[in-house]
Design an enzyme around this catalytic site. Structure first.
Site, PDB file in Angstrom:
ATOM      1  N   ASP A  37       0.844  -1.201   0.000  1.00 51.67           N
ATOM      2  CA  ASP A  37       0.000   0.000   0.000  1.00 51.67           C
ATOM      3  C   ASP A  37       0.877   1.248   0.000  1.00 51.67           C
ATOM      4  N   LEU A  39      -0.108   4.115   1.088  1.00 55.18           N
ATOM      5  CA  LEU A  39      -0.554   4.974   2.200  1.00 55.18           C
ATOM      6  C   LEU A  39      -0.844   6.384   1.702  1.00 55.18           C
ATOM      7  N   THR A  40      -1.807   6.493   0.814  1.00 56.27           N
ATOM      8  CA  THR A  40      -2.330   7.804   0.411  1.00 56.27           C
ATOM      9  C   THR A  40      -3.183   8.327   1.565  1.00 56.27           C
ATOM     10  N   ILE A  64       1.823   1.009  -6.728  1.00 54.62           N
ATOM     11  CA  ILE A  64       1.670   0.040  -7.828  1.00 54.62           C
ATOM     12  C   ILE A  64       2.136   0.616  -9.171  1.00 54.62           C
ATOM     13  N   SER A  89     -10.553   5.981  -5.053  1.00 49.39           N
ATOM     14  CA  SER A  89     -11.892   5.392  -4.994  1.00 49.39           C
ATOM     15  C   SER A  89     -13.044   6.388  -4.888  1.00 49.39           C
ATOM     16  N   THR A 104      -3.194   5.679 -10.940  1.00 45.66           N
ATOM     17  CA  THR A 104      -3.269   4.503 -10.064  1.00 45.66           C
ATOM     18  C   THR A 104      -4.176   3.418 -10.660  1.00 45.66           C
ATOM     19  N   THR A 132     -15.939  -2.442  -9.447  1.00 47.06           N
ATOM     20  CA  THR A 132     -17.139  -1.775  -8.954  1.00 47.06           C
ATOM     21  C   THR A 132     -18.308  -1.925  -9.925  1.00 47.06           C
ATOM     22  N   ASP A 133     -19.515  -1.785  -9.392  1.00 42.76           N
ATOM     23  CA  ASP A 133     -20.703  -1.811 -10.272  1.00 42.76           C
ATOM     24  C   ASP A 133     -20.819  -0.523 -11.089  1.00 42.76           C
ATOM     25  N   GLU A 134     -20.052   0.517 -10.710  1.00 42.44           N
ATOM     26  CA  GLU A 134     -20.178   1.800 -11.415  1.00 42.44           C
ATOM     27  C   GLU A 134     -19.741   1.703 -12.872  1.00 42.44           C
ATOM     28  N   TYR A 157     -13.903   8.483 -12.276  1.00 41.76           N
ATOM     29  CA  TYR A 157     -13.585   7.296 -11.466  1.00 41.76           C
ATOM     30  C   TYR A 157     -14.026   6.024 -12.172  1.00 41.76           C
ATOM     31  N   ALA A 159     -14.787   5.529 -15.251  1.00 42.73           N
ATOM     32  CA  ALA A 159     -14.083   5.328 -16.524  1.00 42.73           C
ATOM     33  C   ALA A 159     -12.717   4.684 -16.269  1.00 42.73           C
ATOM     34  N   LYS A 161     -11.903   2.781 -13.668  1.00 42.67           N
ATOM     35  CA  LYS A 161     -12.102   1.390 -13.222  1.00 42.67           C
ATOM     36  C   LYS A 161     -12.498   0.510 -14.413  1.00 42.67           C
ATOM     37  N   ARG A 288     -24.021  16.485  -7.502  1.00 44.53           N
ATOM     38  CA  ARG A 288     -22.756  16.028  -8.089  1.00 44.53           C
ATOM     39  C   ARG A 288     -22.885  16.095  -9.614  1.00 44.53           C
TER      40      ARG A 288
HETATM   41  P1  NAD Z   1      -9.971   3.314  -0.240  1.00 45.12           P
HETATM   42  O1  NAD Z   1      -9.860   4.604  -0.965  1.00 45.12           O
HETATM   43  O2  NAD Z   1     -10.534   3.273   1.128  1.00 45.12           O
HETATM   44  O3  NAD Z   1      -8.538   2.607  -0.165  1.00 45.12           O
HETATM   45  C1  NAD Z   1      -7.660   2.576  -1.241  1.00 45.12           C
HETATM   46  C2  NAD Z   1      -6.319   2.054  -0.741  1.00 45.12           C
HETATM   47  O4  NAD Z   1      -5.426   1.975  -1.867  1.00 45.12           O
HETATM   48  C3  NAD Z   1      -5.650   2.981   0.286  1.00 45.12           C
HETATM   49  O5  NAD Z   1      -5.108   2.213   1.344  1.00 45.12           O
HETATM   50  C4  NAD Z   1      -4.544   3.667  -0.494  1.00 45.12           C
HETATM   51  O6  NAD Z   1      -3.430   4.033   0.291  1.00 45.12           O
HETATM   52  C5  NAD Z   1      -4.182   2.582  -1.512  1.00 45.12           C
HETATM   53  N1  NAD Z   1      -3.573   3.127  -2.732  1.00 45.12           N
HETATM   54  C6  NAD Z   1      -4.041   4.163  -3.492  1.00 45.12           C
HETATM   55  N2  NAD Z   1      -3.210   4.384  -4.526  1.00 45.12           N
HETATM   56  C7  NAD Z   1      -2.222   3.450  -4.437  1.00 45.12           C
HETATM   57  C8  NAD Z   1      -1.087   3.145  -5.233  1.00 45.12           C
HETATM   58  N3  NAD Z   1      -0.795   3.871  -6.323  1.00 45.12           N
HETATM   59  N4  NAD Z   1      -0.296   2.117  -4.876  1.00 45.12           N
HETATM   60  C9  NAD Z   1      -0.581   1.383  -3.758  1.00 45.12           C
HETATM   61  N5  NAD Z   1      -1.629   1.634  -2.958  1.00 45.12           N
HETATM   62  C10 NAD Z   1      -2.449   2.650  -3.303  1.00 45.12           C
HETATM   63  O7  NAD Z   1     -10.794   2.361  -1.240  1.00 45.12           O
HETATM   64  P2  NAD Z   1     -11.900   1.247  -0.915  1.00 45.12           P
HETATM   65  O8  NAD Z   1     -13.213   1.898  -0.775  1.00 45.12           O
HETATM   66  O9  NAD Z   1     -11.382   0.364   0.161  1.00 45.12           O
HETATM   67  O10 NAD Z   1     -11.907   0.452  -2.295  1.00 45.12           O
HETATM   68  C11 NAD Z   1     -10.986  -0.612  -2.537  1.00 45.12           C
HETATM   69  C12 NAD Z   1     -11.242  -1.169  -3.917  1.00 45.12           C
HETATM   70  O11 NAD Z   1     -12.578  -1.645  -4.030  1.00 45.12           O
HETATM   71  C13 NAD Z   1     -11.084  -0.141  -5.050  1.00 45.12           C
HETATM   72  O12 NAD Z   1     -10.485  -0.770  -6.138  1.00 45.12           O
HETATM   73  C14 NAD Z   1     -12.509   0.272  -5.377  1.00 45.12           C
HETATM   74  O13 NAD Z   1     -12.624   0.663  -6.727  1.00 45.12           O
HETATM   75  C15 NAD Z   1     -13.255  -1.032  -5.114  1.00 45.12           C
HETATM   76  N6  NAD Z   1     -14.668  -0.900  -4.711  1.00 45.12           N
HETATM   77  C16 NAD Z   1     -15.037  -0.059  -3.697  1.00 45.12           C
HETATM   78  C17 NAD Z   1     -16.378  -0.013  -3.298  1.00 45.12           C
HETATM   79  C18 NAD Z   1     -16.819   0.867  -2.158  1.00 45.12           C
HETATM   80  O14 NAD Z   1     -18.031   0.978  -1.903  1.00 45.12           O
HETATM   81  N7  NAD Z   1     -15.927   1.505  -1.401  1.00 45.12           N
HETATM   82  C19 NAD Z   1     -17.326  -0.809  -3.947  1.00 45.12           C
HETATM   83  C20 NAD Z   1     -16.914  -1.635  -4.990  1.00 45.12           C
HETATM   84  C21 NAD Z   1     -15.576  -1.688  -5.368  1.00 45.12           C
HETATM   85  O1  DAU Z   2     -21.028   1.492  -6.252  1.00 42.78           O
HETATM   86  C1  DAU Z   2     -19.735   1.260  -5.797  1.00 42.78           C
HETATM   87  C2  DAU Z   2     -19.015   2.569  -5.545  1.00 42.78           C
HETATM   88  O2  DAU Z   2     -19.604   3.149  -4.384  1.00 42.78           O
HETATM   89  C3  DAU Z   2     -17.515   2.412  -5.370  1.00 42.78           C
HETATM   90  O3  DAU Z   2     -16.957   1.930  -6.560  1.00 42.78           O
HETATM   91  C4  DAU Z   2     -16.864   3.747  -4.998  1.00 42.78           C
HETATM   92  O4  DAU Z   2     -15.484   3.560  -4.746  1.00 42.78           O
HETATM   93  C5  DAU Z   2     -17.532   4.261  -3.754  1.00 42.78           C
HETATM   94  O5  DAU Z   2     -17.004   5.527  -3.410  1.00 42.78           O
HETATM   95  C6  DAU Z   2     -19.050   4.371  -3.948  1.00 42.78           C
HETATM   96  O6  DAU Z   2     -19.375   5.427  -4.899  1.00 42.78           O
HETATM   97  P1  DAU Z   2     -20.615   6.439  -4.670  1.00 42.78           P
HETATM   98  O7  DAU Z   2     -20.335   7.664  -5.431  1.00 42.78           O
HETATM   99  O8  DAU Z   2     -21.900   5.742  -4.891  1.00 42.78           O
HETATM  100  O9  DAU Z   2     -20.459   6.672  -3.068  1.00 42.78           O
HETATM  101  P2  DAU Z   2     -20.538   8.002  -2.161  1.00 42.78           P
HETATM  102  O10 DAU Z   2     -20.500   7.544  -0.747  1.00 42.78           O
HETATM  103  O11 DAU Z   2     -19.570   9.037  -2.593  1.00 42.78           O
HETATM  104  O12 DAU Z   2     -21.999   8.549  -2.478  1.00 42.78           O
HETATM  105  C7  DAU Z   2     -23.159   7.747  -2.262  1.00 42.78           C
HETATM  106  C8  DAU Z   2     -24.364   8.558  -2.696  1.00 42.78           C
HETATM  107  O13 DAU Z   2     -24.550   9.636  -1.778  1.00 42.78           O
HETATM  108  C9  DAU Z   2     -24.233   9.193  -4.067  1.00 42.78           C
HETATM  109  O14 DAU Z   2     -25.491   9.169  -4.713  1.00 42.78           O
HETATM  110  C10 DAU Z   2     -23.822  10.636  -3.761  1.00 42.78           C
HETATM  111  C11 DAU Z   2     -24.504  10.908  -2.437  1.00 42.78           C
HETATM  112  N1  DAU Z   2     -23.806  11.843  -1.513  1.00 42.78           N
HETATM  113  C12 DAU Z   2     -22.489  11.596  -1.229  1.00 42.78           C
HETATM  114  C13 DAU Z   2     -21.796  12.434  -0.370  1.00 42.78           C
HETATM  115  C14 DAU Z   2     -20.335  12.188  -0.070  1.00 42.78           C
HETATM  116  C15 DAU Z   2     -24.484  12.901  -0.924  1.00 42.78           C
HETATM  117  O15 DAU Z   2     -25.698  13.087  -1.165  1.00 42.78           O
HETATM  118  N2  DAU Z   2     -23.800  13.712  -0.058  1.00 42.78           N
HETATM  119  C16 DAU Z   2     -22.478  13.539   0.220  1.00 42.78           C
HETATM  120  O16 DAU Z   2     -21.909  14.359   1.002  1.00 42.78           O
END
Ligand code: NAD
Ligand code: DAU
Length: 351
Positions: A37, A39-40, A64, A89, A104, A132-134, A157, A159, A161, A288
């Site tokens: 990692d 550590l961003t 990476i 993410s 990244t 992700t489903d996005e 984002y 695009a 992924k 957004r």
């Molecule tokens: P996060 O942002 O919480 O964590 C990302 C991690 O990756 C961090 O620890 C960061 O330090 C590390 N990182 C970033 N750039 C890096 C690099 N260049 N080299 C090495 N490490 C690096 O993300 P998350 O929410 O835990 O998501 C993890 C994965 O799951 C992502 O690939 C995301 O697209 C996917 N995902 C997330 C969700 C969600 O709801 N959060 C849903 C579906 C898929």
């Molecule tokens: O679907 C999977 C994805 O879910 C992951 O791939 C992404 O990494 C993860 O960040 C997440 O994306 P979203 O954009 O759906 O999540 P977020 O929590 O940013 O927003 C969820 C919904 O809430 C979205 O419709 C935007 C809205 N929102 C978000 C924030 C941060 C608000 O209304 N207010 C806010 O302050």
């Protein structure tokens, strides 16, 4: 000790990555788990304090995008498998600055694929790409995302992924790299960085700050407990078919506004506040850009083929999550006292 596998988990210090690392380290003492990692801002080793002293756990700080570092780790630690979670993410950050996401999520993923291809000339290996489903775009009122749904990413984002997913499949078809892929819906749970909807709202409710709901709050997300996502990854990593993608989700759709109101009610009870007190903090703010309307996952393939099911209802998972944040106030205070303040001001002041 001779390990059965050495699994490089990228992004293991992040939200989902830390849950995957924890599960694999504790459940598989016969595997060596290497958390790689950068550590961003989103990576935090405090997420792994409970497993950092386990003998089968190793942390390597690295990017990476740095091919020579990857080569060194693959060779010195004899990496046999990869679970790739490292990514930028957050959709809102990708709108402000897409290039970090290209670096990244696209360049970093291709670097990792190249290293795996070059290192794994024989033997059994798995490269599990977590996506992700996005990538499927935005749904109308009807229908669910299936594995066969055409990709239609709409934010920088998604695009990035989608691009990484295409490269992962290209390495399977072109070079025979043994890949597996999973596309999951929105996760929630402990250790979630408070830029995302649920932890941001929890933190603001605690501090009686405005609750910024984008647009009319009618957008729909399909929420899954992060521990259940980690168990899906574990299942697909071990039993999924090479070259296949699996959708992960729990059929749990909520409009943002209903979810925020539910959270307010739950937290009013937990914090001993008057019923309806926190709801008064709800503030509708500018939407957004390009905001996807609805996500919803069909996880039938994963359920039927690999017998995976979520272990909790949303109500149970959300209560566990709120309890964790209330019991770990110092975790969130540490995060929100640094550069998070600048991020929050630039994103929400005068929005
Ligand atoms: P996060 O942002 O919480 O964590 C990302 C991690 O990756 C961090 O620890 C960061 O330090 C590390 N990182 C970033 N750039 C890096 C690099 N260049 N080299 C090495 N490490 C690096 O993300 P998350 O929410 O835990 O998501 C993890 C994965 O799951 C992502 O690939 C995301 O697209 C996917 N995902 C997330 C969700 C969600 O709801 N959060 C849903 C579906 C898929
Ligand atoms: O679907 C999977 C994805 O879910 C992951 O791939 C992404 O990494 C993860 O960040 C997440 O994306 P979203 O954009 O759906 O999540 P977020 O929590 O940013 O927003 C969820 C919904 O809430 C979205 O419709 C935007 C809205 N929102 C978000 C924030 C941060 C608000 O209304 N207010 C806010 O302050």
């Amino acid at each position: 000790m001779k390990y059965d596998k050495t699994i490089l988990i990228t992004g293991g210090a992040g939200f989902i990555g830390s849950h995957v690392v924890r599960l694999m380290v504790t459940k598989y003492p016969n595997y060596r788990i290497v958390n790689f990692d950068k550590l961003t801002y989103a990576g935090n080793l405090k997420n792994l304090e409970d497993v950092e002293n386990e003998s089968n756990y190793t942390f390597v700080k690295g990017d990476i995008c740095d091919r020579s570092k990857l080569k060194e780790v693959f060779e010195e630690l004899e990496v046999t498998d990869v679970i790739h979670l490292a990514a930028e993410s957050h959709v809102d950050r990708s709108i402000e600055g897409p290039m970090e996401f290209v670096m990244t999520n696209v360049v970093g993923t291709v670097n990792l694929l190249q290293q795996a291809k070059d290192s794994w000339t024989d033997g059994d290996h798995v490269f599990h790409h977590v996506s992700t489903d996005e990538v499927y775009g935005s749904l109308g009122d009807e229908g669910l995302f299936e594995e066969t749904t055409a990709y239609d990413p709409r934010s920088p984002y998604s695009a990035s992924k989608a691009s990484s997913d295409h490269f992962v499949k290209a390495f399977y078809h072109t070079y025979g790299l043994p890949i597996k892929m999973s596309n999951c819906s929105n996760n929630y749970g402990s250790h979630h960085f408070p830029e995302k909807l649920i932890p941001l709202m929890i933190n603001n409710i605690v501090h009686k700050k405005p609750l910024p709901v984008y647009g009319k709050g009618e957008n729909i997300r399909d929420w899954l407990w992060v521990v259940d996502h980690a168990s899906a990854i574990e299942t697909i990593f071990h039993n999924g078919r090479i070259g296949e993608s699996y959708n992960v989700g729990g059929l749990n759709e909520w409009t943002n506004i209903d979810l925020v109101k539910y959270l307010c009610q739950l937290m009013d009870r937990k914090l001993g506040r008057e019923e309806g007190e926190s709801e008064q903090l709800i503030t509708y703010v500018k939407d957004r850009a390009g905001h996807d309307m609805r996500y919803a996952i069909d996880a039938t393939k994963l359920e039927n083929e690999l017998n995976w099911r979520p272990s909790v209802t949303f109500e149970e998972g959300l209560e566990l999550t709120v309890d964790w944040y209330l019991e770990n106030a110092e975790w969130i205070e540490e995060i929100t006292s640094g550069s998070y303040r600048e991020y929050y001001e630039s994103m929400y002041t005068n929005r």
